[in-house]
Write a protein that holds these residues in place. Structure first.
Motif, PDB file in Angstrom:
ATOM      1  N   ILE A 110      16.954  -5.028  -3.026  1.00 49.37           N
ATOM      2  CA  ILE A 110      16.764  -6.345  -3.644  1.00 49.37           C
ATOM      3  C   ILE A 110      15.713  -6.231  -4.747  1.00 49.37           C
ATOM      4  CG2 ILE A 110      15.751  -8.647  -3.229  1.00 49.37           C
ATOM      5  CD1 ILE A 110      17.685  -9.046  -1.135  1.00 49.37           C
ATOM      6  N   SER A 111      14.658  -5.502  -4.449  1.00 51.88           N
ATOM      7  CA  SER A 111      13.605  -5.308  -5.441  1.00 51.88           C
ATOM      8  C   SER A 111      14.175  -4.634  -6.694  1.00 51.88           C
ATOM      9  CB  SER A 111      12.508  -4.456  -4.806  1.00 51.88           C
ATOM     10  OG  SER A 111      11.674  -3.948  -5.765  1.00 51.88           O
ATOM     11  N   ASN A 112      15.064  -3.658  -6.476  1.00 50.55           N
ATOM     12  CA  ASN A 112      15.697  -2.955  -7.588  1.00 50.55           C
ATOM     13  C   ASN A 112      16.549  -3.902  -8.433  1.00 50.55           C
ATOM     14  OD1 ASN A 112      15.830  -0.436  -8.754  1.00 50.55           O
ATOM     15  ND2 ASN A 112      17.912  -0.112  -7.988  1.00 50.55           N
ATOM     16  N   THR A 113      17.310  -4.747  -7.752  1.00 55.45           N
ATOM     17  CA  THR A 113      18.165  -5.709  -8.464  1.00 55.45           C
ATOM     18  C   THR A 113      17.299  -6.644  -9.311  1.00 55.45           C
ATOM     19  OG1 THR A 113      19.643  -5.641  -6.584  1.00 55.45           O
ATOM     20  CG2 THR A 113      19.979  -7.441  -8.122  1.00 55.45           C
ATOM     21  N   ILE A 114      16.214  -7.098  -8.724  1.00 60.12           N
ATOM     22  CA  ILE A 114      15.333  -8.023  -9.445  1.00 60.12           C
ATOM     23  C   ILE A 114      14.680  -7.304 -10.634  1.00 60.12           C
ATOM     24  CG2 ILE A 114      13.265  -9.500  -9.228  1.00 60.12           C
ATOM     25  CD1 ILE A 114      15.659 -10.560  -7.611  1.00 60.12           C
ATOM     26  N   SER A 115      14.294  -6.028 -10.421  1.00 61.10           N
ATOM     27  CA  SER A 115      13.688  -5.265 -11.518  1.00 61.10           C
ATOM     28  C   SER A 115      14.640  -5.168 -12.701  1.00 61.10           C
ATOM     29  CB  SER A 115      13.353  -3.842 -11.070  1.00 61.10           C
ATOM     30  OG  SER A 115      12.425  -3.877 -10.068  1.00 61.10           O
ATOM     31  N   VAL A 116      15.924  -4.902 -12.385  1.00 61.63           N
ATOM     32  CA  VAL A 116      16.924  -4.806 -13.470  1.00 61.63           C
ATOM     33  C   VAL A 116      16.998  -6.150 -14.196  1.00 61.63           C
ATOM     34  CG1 VAL A 116      19.382  -4.492 -13.975  1.00 61.63           C
ATOM     35  CG2 VAL A 116      18.242  -2.979 -12.370  1.00 61.63           C
ATOM     36  N   GLY A 117      17.034  -7.230 -13.418  1.00 62.10           N
ATOM     37  CA  GLY A 117      17.081  -8.577 -14.007  1.00 62.10           C
ATOM     38  C   GLY A 117      15.884  -8.825 -14.910  1.00 62.10           C
ATOM     39  N   ILE A 118      14.729  -8.385 -14.461  1.00 59.07           N
ATOM     40  CA  ILE A 118      13.508  -8.593 -15.255  1.00 59.07           C
ATOM     41  C   ILE A 118      13.577  -7.786 -16.551  1.00 59.07           C
ATOM     42  CG2 ILE A 118      11.017  -8.139 -15.307  1.00 59.07           C
ATOM     43  CD1 ILE A 118      10.957  -8.938 -12.339  1.00 59.07           C
ATOM     44  N   SER A 119      14.046  -6.518 -16.436  1.00 54.68           N
ATOM     45  CA  SER A 119      14.076  -5.691 -17.648  1.00 54.68           C
ATOM     46  C   SER A 119      15.082  -6.256 -18.660  1.00 54.68           C
ATOM     47  CB  SER A 119      14.374  -4.228 -17.317  1.00 54.68           C
ATOM     48  OG  SER A 119      15.657  -4.126 -16.776  1.00 54.68           O
ATOM     49  N   VAL A 120      16.203  -6.813 -18.157  1.00 61.92           N
ATOM     50  CA  VAL A 120      17.189  -7.420 -19.064  1.00 61.92           C
ATOM     51  C   VAL A 120      16.567  -8.624 -19.780  1.00 61.92           C
ATOM     52  CG1 VAL A 120      19.367  -8.724 -19.091  1.00 61.92           C
ATOM     53  CG2 VAL A 120      19.215  -6.597 -17.802  1.00 61.92           C
ATOM     54  N   ARG A 121      15.732  -9.358 -19.087  1.00 62.35           N
ATOM     55  CA  ARG A 121      15.173 -10.594 -19.654  1.00 62.35           C
ATOM     56  C   ARG A 121      13.712 -10.444 -20.081  1.00 62.35           C
ATOM     57  NH1 ARG A 121      16.031 -15.389 -15.823  1.00 62.35           N
ATOM     58  NH2 ARG A 121      15.176 -16.445 -17.633  1.00 62.35           N
ATOM     59  N   LYS A 122      13.332  -9.193 -20.341  1.00 60.39           N
ATOM     60  CA  LYS A 122      11.933  -8.911 -20.652  1.00 60.39           C
ATOM     61  C   LYS A 122      11.440  -9.730 -21.854  1.00 60.39           C
ATOM     62  CE  LYS A 122       8.989  -4.938 -20.307  1.00 60.39           C
ATOM     63  NZ  LYS A 122       8.892  -3.526 -20.137  1.00 60.39           N
TER      64      LYS A 122
END
Lengths: 228, 313
Positions: B202-214
């Motif tokens: 879940i943390s990984n999924t959220i990290s990807v989301g954050i990097s996309v919306r950085k």
């Protein structure tokens, strides 16, 4: 409004100061150019004003708040009193002009009825009322920068900070943007523009603060751009 | 929070899930596997406990008395024991009945003997022993309906006058309890590892989301968005992934459990006779909230920790 008292900023031990013993006072309603070559500390100064960076020594008082002592949770509220414009516009590509400007109100929890009233007002102010449905990629560089300025203005900031706002624009458009900033200043907003656009600075006859290697080397009313 | 802000947060949360749908599905599947395994172990543990409890309830407590206790005193003790709410039944076992039970236990084939043979067997035993050695072993067999109160009842009975000894027969239940403990430790280990994997995914999924919306996040922070406002869509995303990841296995377990219990009871009548499994509705009264809380908790934890790490602009 802005007070820098012997401010130093270093990015690490042993590193030279990016801002070196800078002292500056800006009154409400002033228009100030901060000029200097690359690496002179202009952008670091903007980051310090935004409280993106913390000062290493000295003190910074902006809008009556000591930035050095400011707690992280207070930063968001402080930033709401500032407007910021960047060289690369930083618009959301997947949202149209209206949504980009409205975004700035949405994130600070403004009610929808206020957003619906205020966004067209500010778009009118920057001359983009007819393009509110356009996506950023459908606009020219100058228009994109106007959207960015509208976004910075929509929350009626006390201070507008502009970091190289004409860096990506042609001379004619750059002048238009500066005239827009001047009009905004004329309505009472304090404007601080970081730039190395010599022609614009010299043509506008505003206060010019020159930085070199982190130090403020000159501060002139109706000044000119001096090469360091 | 204003309704418009709430709507905005919700919308952004779902946009994140849609944008990173592959990672979102991976997170949901891991969570599903984790909660499913948790559910299986939970069903096993709860049922073993249930069976142990039922077994304990079937085995009575034996209450023995001092030599020379009179019938009046016995009646009085019987009334006192019966007055306890956890007591279901009190049966008096005389010395003769005790001997008969003993013989039945000693000679497992005794059931097949005719009454005449049994009687002569008993006479023979008495002849050699001169008298019934279990003459004074008359006792009360007390069955209870609330096994949790067995210890309290035993203490109470031990405190009564004329009571010599109280015997608790909890061997079968103890065996089941020991088995349950092993099951508990094994399942805790497996579930613990799976939970960590779920949090990580879940943390990984959220990290990807954050990097996309950085970039968007950066703008939000410059404009004056609070940390809570920036984090909320991501935390919501994590909670939603956790919730879906918990709901799927719970639905699966509901049907699987019902089918399995039916199958066991129908096809293995010996089990159906001696063992009673927990009703599915009874089981899900606890499993459902625990499973959902677990899913939501993992989703919240995974996303909250990740946003804390990445969103300090």
């Amino acid at each position: 409004m802005i007070d820098l008292i012997n401010v130093c900023k270093s990015y690490g031990k042993g590193q030279p100061n990016a801002v070196d013993h800078a002292t500056l006072h800006v009154d409400p309603g002033e228009f100030v150019f901060v000029v200097g070559s690359s690496g002179s500390g202009k952008s670091t100064l903007i980051k310090l004003l935004l409280r993106e960076l913390e000062v290493t020594s000295g003190d910074m008082v902006v809008l009556g708040q000591h930035l050095k002592k400011m707690k992280h949770r207070r930063v968001a509220k402080y930033r709401r009193r500032l407007g910021v414009v960047f060289q690369d516009f930083r618009l959301l590509k997947d949202r149209n002009v209206y949504e980009n400007v409205a975004f700035a109100q949405r994130v600070i929890n403004r009610p929808t009825r206020v957003i619906r009233r205020r966004v067209p007002e500010v778009l009118q102010e920057v001359g983009l009322a007819g393009k509110y449905k356009s996506l950023p990629d459908e606009l020219s560089g100058g228009e994109q920068q106007r959207v960015a300025i509208a976004r910075a203005l929509v929350n009626r900031p006390d201070i507008l900070l502009a970091d190289e706002p004409t860096g990506n624009l042609d001379p004619a458009t750059s002048l238009e943007i500066m005239e827009l900033l001047d009009r905004i200043n004329g309505r009472g907003t304090t404007v601080l523009v970081v730039t190395h656009n010599k022609d614009i600075v010299n043509s506008m006859k505003k206060r010019v603060v020159t930085m070199n290697q982190g130090m403020i080397i000159s501060d002139e009313e109706e000044g000119e751009y001096h090469e360091a | 929070m204003r309704p418009s802000t709430m709507w905005y947060t919700l919308k952004q949360g779902f946009i994140n899930i849609r944008r990173n749908w592959m990672f979102s599905i991976a997170s949901i599947l891991t969570m599903t596997a984790c909660i499913f395994l948790f559910g299986i172990f939970y069903c096993l543990i709860v049922n073993v406990n249930y069976i142990a409890k039922k077994t304990e309830e079937k085995i009575p407590i034996a209450v023995f008395f001092d030599e020379g206790t009179t019938q009046e005193q016995l009646d009085e003790i019987e009334e006192l024991i019966k007055a306890r709410p956890e007591v279901e039944e009190v049966t008096f076992v005389s010395g003769d009945e005790g001997l008969e039970n003993y013989l039945n236990n000693m000679y497992p084939d005794a059931d097949e003997m005719t009454d005449d043979v049994k009687e002569s067997f008993k006479e023979l035993f008495l002849e050699y022993s001169n008298e019934n050695p279990l003459e004074d072993s008359f006792n009360f067999q007390v069955t209870i309906n609330e096994i949790e109160r067995q210890d309290a009842l035993v203490s109470y009975i031990k405190g009564l006058d004329h009571v010599r000894k109280v015997r608790q027969s909890s061997e079968a239940a103890n065996t089941l309890t020991s088995f349950n403990q092993i099951l508990y430790y094994v399942s805790s280990g497996i579930i613990g590892i799976l939970l960590l994997i779920s949090i990580f995914l879940i943390s990984n999924t959220i990290s990807v989301g954050i990097s996309v919306r950085k970039e968007e996040i950066g703008i939000m922070k410059y404009i004056g968005a609070t940390d809570h406002f920036v984090r909320a869509p991501f935390v919501l995303e994590g909670i939603f992934l956790g919730l879906v990841g918990a709901a799927i296995p719970l639905v699966l377990l509901y049907f699987l459990y019902t089918k399995t219990i039916n199958l066991l009871v129908e096809n293995f009548s010996i089990l159906g006779g001696s063992m009673r499994f927990l009703e599915v509705k009874e089981l899900f009264k606890t499993l459902c909230p625990i499973g959902l809380c677990l899913g939501i908790g993992i989703g919240f934890l995974g996303s909250f920790l990740t946003t804390r790490k990445h969103l300090r602009v």
